[in-house]
Design a protein around this motif. Structure first.
Motif, PDB file in Angstrom:
ATOM      1  N   VAL A 156      -7.025  -1.061  -4.025  1.00 46.24           N
ATOM      2  CA  VAL A 156      -5.614  -1.410  -4.110  1.00 46.24           C
ATOM      3  C   VAL A 156      -5.424  -2.811  -4.689  1.00 46.24           C
ATOM      4  O   VAL A 156      -4.562  -3.023  -5.532  1.00 46.24           O
ATOM      5  CB  VAL A 156      -4.922  -1.275  -2.729  1.00 46.24           C
TER       6      VAL A 156
ATOM      7  N   LEU B 124      -1.491   6.700  -4.344  1.00 50.87           N
ATOM      8  CA  LEU B 124      -2.684   5.883  -4.605  1.00 50.87           C
ATOM      9  C   LEU B 124      -3.319   6.153  -5.967  1.00 50.87           C
ATOM     10  O   LEU B 124      -4.143   5.384  -6.423  1.00 50.87           O
ATOM     11  CB  LEU B 124      -3.720   6.116  -3.501  1.00 50.87           C
TER      12      LEU B 124
ATOM     13  N   PHE C 182       0.871  -1.172   0.000  1.00 51.15           N
ATOM     14  CA  PHE C 182       0.000   0.000   0.000  1.00 51.15           C
ATOM     15  C   PHE C 182       0.909   1.223   0.000  1.00 51.15           C
ATOM     16  O   PHE C 182       1.533   1.518   1.020  1.00 51.15           O
ATOM     17  CB  PHE C 182      -0.866   0.038   1.268  1.00 51.15           C
TER      18      PHE C 182
ATOM     19  N   TRP D  15      -9.973   4.225  -3.083  1.00 53.52           N
ATOM     20  CA  TRP D  15      -8.886   3.733  -3.912  1.00 53.52           C
ATOM     21  C   TRP D  15      -8.849   2.225  -3.759  1.00 53.52           C
ATOM     22  O   TRP D  15      -8.563   1.716  -2.670  1.00 53.52           O
ATOM     23  CB  TRP D  15      -7.550   4.308  -3.460  1.00 53.52           C
TER      24      TRP D  15
ATOM     25  N   LEU E 270       0.649   4.648   0.303  1.00 56.91           N
ATOM     26  CA  LEU E 270      -0.397   5.588   0.684  1.00 56.91           C
ATOM     27  C   LEU E 270      -0.220   6.983   0.088  1.00 56.91           C
ATOM     28  O   LEU E 270      -1.190   7.720  -0.048  1.00 56.91           O
ATOM     29  CB  LEU E 270      -0.498   5.673   2.208  1.00 56.91           C
TER      30      LEU E 270
ATOM     31  N   GLY F 208      -8.337  -1.783   0.071  1.00 55.42           N
ATOM     32  CA  GLY F 208      -8.115  -0.456  -0.458  1.00 55.42           C
ATOM     33  C   GLY F 208      -8.060   0.591   0.637  1.00 55.42           C
ATOM     34  O   GLY F 208      -7.880   0.278   1.817  1.00 55.42           O
TER      35      GLY F 208
END
Length: 117
Positions: free
Chosen positions: A38, A13, A8, A36, A10, A49
Motif C-alpha cells: 500500500v 487493493l 487503506f 498488496w 481494503l 500493506g
C-alpha cells in the motif's frame, strides 16, 4: 488526495503479488500468499500493506524487521521458539520484533494489515 495521508481501501487493493513461501520454510500444506503493497517511506525502510495466506504451517523468521499486524479475517496460531502458541483472529493485533523465530500456522485463510520497519 494528500501525499502524506494514505488510506487503506481494503475493497480496492488492485492486483496482488502472489507467491509461495520458500520450500525450506514450509512445514505443512500448499501455502499460497498474496500481498498488496500500500505504501512505503524512508527509502523503503518503512512499508505497509495487506497480506493473505491460505492454510498451512511455515517457519517464520523476522531477521532485523519489526512488524505490526492487525488480523482482518481468518485465524492463525503463532508460536515463538520456546514459547506456547498464541491464537489470533479478526480484530487482534500483535508485534513481531527483530530476531523473532517461530512458526506461523494458518488455521483459516488469513488476511492482515501489516506495517514493517
Amino acid at each position: 488526495m494528500s501525499k502524506l495521508l494514505v488510506s487503506f481501501h481494503l475493497n480496492q487493493l488492485g492486483e496482488p503479488r502472489e507467491y509461495r513461501p520458500p520450500a525450506e520454510r514450509v512445514i505443512e500444506g500448499d501455502i499460497v500468499c498474496r500481498n498488496w503493497d500500500v505504501d512505503s517511506a524512508k527509502d523503503g525502510q518503512v512499508r505497509a500493506g495487506v497480506f493473505e495466506s491460505t492454510v498451512g504451517v511455515n517457519h517464520s523468521i523476522k531477521g532485523e524487521t519489526w512488524e505490526f499486524c492487525l488480523i482482518l479475517s481468518g485465524v492463525v496460531e503463532i508460536t515463538e521458539a520456546g514459547q506456547p502458541p498464541v491464537t489470533y483472529k479478526a480484530g487482534d493485533c500483535f508485534i513481531m520484533k527483530p530476531g523473532y523465530i517461530g512458526t506461523w500456522r494458518t488455521i483459516e485463510t488469513v488476511r492482515k494489515v501489516w506495517v514493517m520497519a
